[in-house]
Design an enzyme around this catalytic site. Sequence first.
Site, PDB file in Angstrom:
ATOM      1  N   SER A 138      46.628  48.263  40.142  1.00 29.61           N
ATOM      2  CA  SER A 138      47.367  47.363  39.250  1.00 29.61           C
ATOM      3  C   SER A 138      48.847  47.738  39.264  1.00 29.61           C
ATOM      4  O   SER A 138      49.459  47.761  40.331  1.00 29.61           O
ATOM      5  CB  SER A 138      46.741  47.409  37.850  1.00 29.61           C
ATOM      6  N   ASP A 204      40.832  37.707  40.897  1.00 25.90           N
ATOM      7  CA  ASP A 204      41.703  38.669  40.215  1.00 25.90           C
ATOM      8  C   ASP A 204      43.057  38.018  39.922  1.00 25.90           C
ATOM      9  O   ASP A 204      43.785  37.646  40.851  1.00 25.90           O
ATOM     10  CB  ASP A 204      41.894  39.915  41.093  1.00 25.90           C
ATOM     11  N   HIS A 216      39.509  41.945  37.979  1.00 27.88           N
ATOM     12  CA  HIS A 216      40.522  42.998  38.089  1.00 27.88           C
ATOM     13  C   HIS A 216      39.974  44.349  37.657  1.00 27.88           C
ATOM     14  O   HIS A 216      40.522  45.385  38.039  1.00 27.88           O
ATOM     15  CB  HIS A 216      41.736  42.622  37.240  1.00 27.88           C
TER      16      HIS A 216
END
Length: 239
Positions: A138, A204, A216
Site C-alpha cells: 500500500s 483492489d 486490498h
Amino acid sequence: MLVGISAAVVVGGAVVTPQAFAATVPGFGRFGFFGSRNNAGAGTGTGGAAADNGSCTDVQLVFARGTGEPQGLGIVGRPLAQALGAELPGRTVSSFAVVYAAASNQRSAGPGATNMSQHIASVAAACPQTQFVIGGYSQGASVTDIAMGIRGAGTAGEAIPADLAGRVSAVVVFGNPLGLQRRTIAGSSAVFGPKAKEFCNNGDPVCGGGNNFAAHLAYPRNGTVQQGAEFAAGLIEGN
C-alpha cells in the site's frame, strides 16, 4: 531520522485484527485499514541458518508497511520475511522495517523512502556482501517507488544511491498506488523494473481503481506473499 538495524526478532503467527481507523486516501475515499495485535518491529529474522542480531547477513529484506499499521514489518512484510527465509535454506536472511509514520494523508511516503535509502546505504557500507530485497504494501509500495527514484510516485524523498542499485537483487510490492496512474515499476524504472514483481488483486481500489477494499486486504492470505518470496529468492545471486 532513524537509521540502523534493530535487534528485535521477527515474530510469526501474528493475529491480525481490524483497527477502528478511517483513512482518507487521495483518489479512493475513506477506508479502514488493518493493524496487528502482534506487532513485530524492525529486526533480524532467520532464513535457513541463524543470524546473530546486528551481524551482516547474506540477504536483507527492507520492507515498508501500509497506511495505519503500527511500526514494524506489517501484515504483509512479516509473512514475506518468513517465506523468503524458507526459500533460501543455508543463507542468513534478516529484515528491516522501514521507520516512517504511515500516515493517512500519504505524505509520509517520501520520508519513508529516505529512511529506506539511508538504511540500505548504511548496511551496504558495513556489509559489502549483503544483497537486498526491497518492497512495501500500500503506502509502503509508494515508499519503495520513491526510493527507486520513480518520479511522481509521491512526496519527495531520497532515492537509493545509483552505485548501490546493483545491491538490490529484487523488488516486491503489493497494492501499489502507482497503478492508479496506470503506471508500473517495469515501465517507470529501467534499473529496477527488470527485477520487480508487483501484485495488484482484482478489484483492489488502491492499485487498480476497483471498488472492493477487501481485495486490498487479501495479500497475506491469497498466495501472493509466497509468490513474491519465490520470485525474490530466484534473483538472489548464487541461488
